[in-house]
Motif scaffolding. Structure first.
Motif, PDB file in Angstrom:
ATOM      1  N   ILE A  19       0.832  -1.209   0.000  1.00  0.00           N
ATOM      2  CA  ILE A  19       0.000   0.000   0.000  1.00  0.00           C
ATOM      3  C   ILE A  19       0.865   1.257   0.000  1.00  0.00           C
ATOM      4  O   ILE A  19       0.620   2.197  -0.770  1.00  0.00           O
ATOM      5  N   VAL A  20       1.882   1.278   0.854  1.00  0.00           N
ATOM      6  CA  VAL A  20       2.761   2.450   0.913  1.00  0.00           C
ATOM      7  C   VAL A  20       3.470   2.647  -0.429  1.00  0.00           C
ATOM      8  O   VAL A  20       3.573   3.777  -0.932  1.00  0.00           O
ATOM      9  N   GLY A  21       3.939   1.564  -1.016  1.00  0.00           N
ATOM     10  CA  GLY A  21       4.594   1.664  -2.315  1.00  0.00           C
ATOM     11  C   GLY A  21       3.676   2.234  -3.381  1.00  0.00           C
ATOM     12  O   GLY A  21       4.073   3.108  -4.167  1.00  0.00           O
ATOM     13  N   ILE A  22       2.447   1.757  -3.413  1.00  0.00           N
ATOM     14  CA  ILE A  22       1.474   2.255  -4.396  1.00  0.00           C
ATOM     15  C   ILE A  22       1.192   3.735  -4.188  1.00  0.00           C
ATOM     16  O   ILE A  22       1.162   4.523  -5.144  1.00  0.00           O
ATOM     17  N   LEU A  23       0.986   4.122  -2.926  1.00  0.00           N
ATOM     18  CA  LEU A  23       0.631   5.509  -2.619  1.00  0.00           C
ATOM     19  C   LEU A  23       1.763   6.488  -2.915  1.00  0.00           C
ATOM     20  O   LEU A  23       1.511   7.674  -3.150  1.00  0.00           O
ATOM     21  N   LEU A  24       2.990   5.998  -2.912  1.00  0.00           N
ATOM     22  CA  LEU A  24       4.126   6.887  -3.160  1.00  0.00           C
ATOM     23  C   LEU A  24       4.588   6.866  -4.614  1.00  0.00           C
ATOM     24  O   LEU A  24       4.768   7.918  -5.235  1.00  0.00           O
ATOM     25  N   PHE A  25       4.772   5.683  -5.174  1.00  0.00           N
ATOM     26  CA  PHE A  25       5.405   5.593  -6.490  1.00  0.00           C
ATOM     27  C   PHE A  25       4.456   5.908  -7.646  1.00  0.00           C
ATOM     28  O   PHE A  25       4.884   6.478  -8.653  1.00  0.00           O
ATOM     29  N   ILE A  26       3.187   5.552  -7.514  1.00  0.00           N
ATOM     30  CA  ILE A  26       2.254   5.868  -8.607  1.00  0.00           C
ATOM     31  C   ILE A  26       2.065   7.379  -8.751  1.00  0.00           C
ATOM     32  O   ILE A  26       2.180   7.915  -9.865  1.00  0.00           O
ATOM     33  N   PRO A  27       1.792   8.130  -7.676  1.00  0.00           N
ATOM     34  CA  PRO A  27       1.716   9.590  -7.840  1.00  0.00           C
ATOM     35  C   PRO A  27       3.037  10.200  -8.316  1.00  0.00           C
ATOM     36  O   PRO A  27       3.033  11.187  -9.065  1.00  0.00           O
ATOM     37  N   ALA A  28       4.157   9.617  -7.882  1.00  0.00           N
ATOM     38  CA  ALA A  28       5.460  10.147  -8.303  1.00  0.00           C
ATOM     39  C   ALA A  28       5.733   9.867  -9.774  1.00  0.00           C
ATOM     40  O   ALA A  28       6.546  10.552 -10.403  1.00  0.00           O
ATOM     41  N   GLY A  29       5.062   8.859 -10.320  1.00  0.00           N
ATOM     42  CA  GLY A  29       5.237   8.524 -11.727  1.00  0.00           C
ATOM     43  C   GLY A  29       6.548   7.836 -12.036  1.00  0.00           C
ATOM     44  O   GLY A  29       6.932   7.710 -13.203  1.00  0.00           O
ATOM     45  N   THR A  30       7.242   7.374 -11.003  1.00  0.00           N
ATOM     46  CA  THR A  30       8.534   6.719 -11.193  1.00  0.00           C
ATOM     47  C   THR A  30       8.907   5.942  -9.940  1.00  0.00           C
ATOM     48  O   THR A  30       8.466   6.291  -8.840  1.00  0.00           O
ATOM     49  N   ILE A  31       9.732   4.921 -10.124  1.00  0.00           N
ATOM     50  CA  ILE A  31      10.262   4.205  -8.958  1.00  0.00           C
ATOM     51  C   ILE A  31      11.625   4.779  -8.558  1.00  0.00           C
ATOM     52  O   ILE A  31      12.287   4.241  -7.679  1.00  0.00           O
ATOM     53  N   SER A  32      12.018   5.873  -9.204  1.00  0.00           N
ATOM     54  CA  SER A  32      13.290   6.527  -8.880  1.00  0.00           C
ATOM     55  C   SER A  32      13.144   7.569  -7.770  1.00  0.00           C
ATOM     56  O   SER A  32      14.064   8.356  -7.534  1.00  0.00           O
ATOM     57  N   TYR A  33      12.008   7.586  -7.128  1.00  0.00           N
ATOM     58  CA  TYR A  33      11.740   8.504  -6.016  1.00  0.00           C
ATOM     59  C   TYR A  33      12.563   8.029  -4.819  1.00  0.00           C
ATOM     60  O   TYR A  33      12.115   7.230  -4.014  1.00  0.00           O
ATOM     61  N   TRP A  34      13.791   8.550  -4.704  1.00  0.00           N
ATOM     62  CA  TRP A  34      14.735   7.984  -3.735  1.00  0.00           C
ATOM     63  C   TRP A  34      14.310   8.200  -2.293  1.00  0.00           C
ATOM     64  O   TRP A  34      14.573   7.361  -1.425  1.00  0.00           O
ATOM     65  N   GLN A  35      13.622   9.325  -2.022  1.00  0.00           N
ATOM     66  CA  GLN A  35      13.164   9.553  -0.646  1.00  0.00           C
ATOM     67  C   GLN A  35      12.112   8.523  -0.232  1.00  0.00           C
ATOM     68  O   GLN A  35      12.033   8.148   0.943  1.00  0.00           O
ATOM     69  N   ALA A  36      11.323   8.067  -1.201  1.00  0.00           N
ATOM     70  CA  ALA A  36      10.332   7.029  -0.898  1.00  0.00           C
ATOM     71  C   ALA A  36      11.033   5.728  -0.515  1.00  0.00           C
ATOM     72  O   ALA A  36      10.623   5.044   0.429  1.00  0.00           O
ATOM     73  N   TRP A  37      12.090   5.384  -1.238  1.00  0.00           N
ATOM     74  CA  TRP A  37      12.862   4.180  -0.895  1.00  0.00           C
ATOM     75  C   TRP A  37      13.508   4.327   0.479  1.00  0.00           C
ATOM     76  O   TRP A  37      13.581   3.353   1.248  1.00  0.00           O
ATOM     77  N   LEU A  38      13.966   5.536   0.784  1.00  0.00           N
ATOM     78  CA  LEU A  38      14.563   5.782   2.100  1.00  0.00           C
ATOM     79  C   LEU A  38      13.533   5.548   3.201  1.00  0.00           C
ATOM     80  O   LEU A  38      13.815   4.862   4.200  1.00  0.00           O
ATOM     81  N   LEU A  39      12.337   6.098   3.017  1.00  0.00           N
ATOM     82  CA  LEU A  39      11.287   5.915   4.022  1.00  0.00           C
ATOM     83  C   LEU A  39      10.902   4.448   4.158  1.00  0.00           C
ATOM     84  O   LEU A  39      10.762   3.935   5.277  1.00  0.00           O
ATOM     85  N   ILE A  40      10.732   3.781   3.038  1.00  0.00           N
ATOM     86  CA  ILE A  40      10.356   2.364   3.079  1.00  0.00           C
ATOM     87  C   ILE A  40      11.409   1.556   3.834  1.00  0.00           C
ATOM     88  O   ILE A  40      11.083   0.667   4.632  1.00  0.00           O
TER      89      ILE A  40
END
Length: 223
Positions: A19-40
């Motif tokens: 769920i967290v991955g979907i909520l972050l990466f889909i709006p970001a439009g990329t899996i290169s959102y490094w801060q999202a990976w940091l939080l995860i």
């Protein structure tokens, strides 16, 4: 090891991760959102380790933590509002990364990550100190007032740690807009605390005296 409890814990863990991955990466439009990976990473790796430790040493406490079925209407409202808050904060953070509305320097994300990990350590200490800790507002059988450690400083150290966790989270994600959204957690959790204390005052022997000894609810000398 309780295989049923293990299965329940793993399902909740991976569902939350998804769920967290979907909520972050889909709006970001990329899996290169490094801060999202940091939080995860700082959110789910310690969570997984803590779950394994609790599974082995305190399975009853883990079972309580997995029980999220509130009975009181007021607490159901708190959970609903908290869910909406996180939904909005994560989606906005992803959109902020995509459209570069307000860009924060990278060091803020790293500094917030340090605060987040510190708050996680506080949370773990609260779990260690209080075997009665549940995710639902209730008075348990044979429950006693805990007034040692962090509970000798504030009455609700768990909420102190979650306040730090939640407020640092949007900064890890690099989104000041999401930080403003998460500020709503303060009135939301205040509502939960007041209801929780009413329940404890009515049903837990010695809690009223404890309130007199420990004046502050969440933040020493402030709240």
């Amino acid at each position: 090891m309780d295989s049923k409890l293990l299965c329940q814990a793993l399902i909740k863990f991976f569902t939350g991760l998804l769920i967290v991955g979907i909520l972050l990466f889909i709006p970001a439009g990329t899996i290169s959102y490094w801060q999202a990976w940091l939080l995860i990473g700082i959110l789910f790796i310690p969570m997984f380790i803590a779950g394994l430790i609790m599974m082995k040493k305190t399975p009853d406490l883990l079972r309580k933590r997995l029980n999220v079925k509130e009975e009181q209407a007021e607490q159901k409202e708190v959970i609903f509002l908290s869910g909406l808050m996180f939904l909005a904060a994560f989606i906005v953070a992803g959109l902020n990364y995509r459209f570069r509305w307000i860009t924060l320097p990278g060091w803020i994300s790293y500094a917030a990550a340090v605060v987040f990990v510190f708050a996680y350590a506080l949370y773990a200490e609260v779990l260690r100190e209080n075997a009665y800790l549940s995710r639902t507002v209730e008075v348990q059988e044979n429950q006693k007032v805990i007034d040692t450690g962090l509970y000798g400083i504030v009455r609700h150290p768990m909420y102190m740690s979650t306040l730090l966790l939640f407020l640092s989270m949007p900064l890890v994600l690099g989104s000041v807009i999401s930080f403003v959204i998460v500020l709503l957690y303060i009135p939301i959790i205040n509502k939960r605390i007041r209801n929780e204390e009413q329940v404890l005052e009515a049903g837990l022997e010695g809690y009223t005296d404890y309130e007199k000894r420990v004046r502050y609810r969440v933040i020493p000398f402030v709240w």
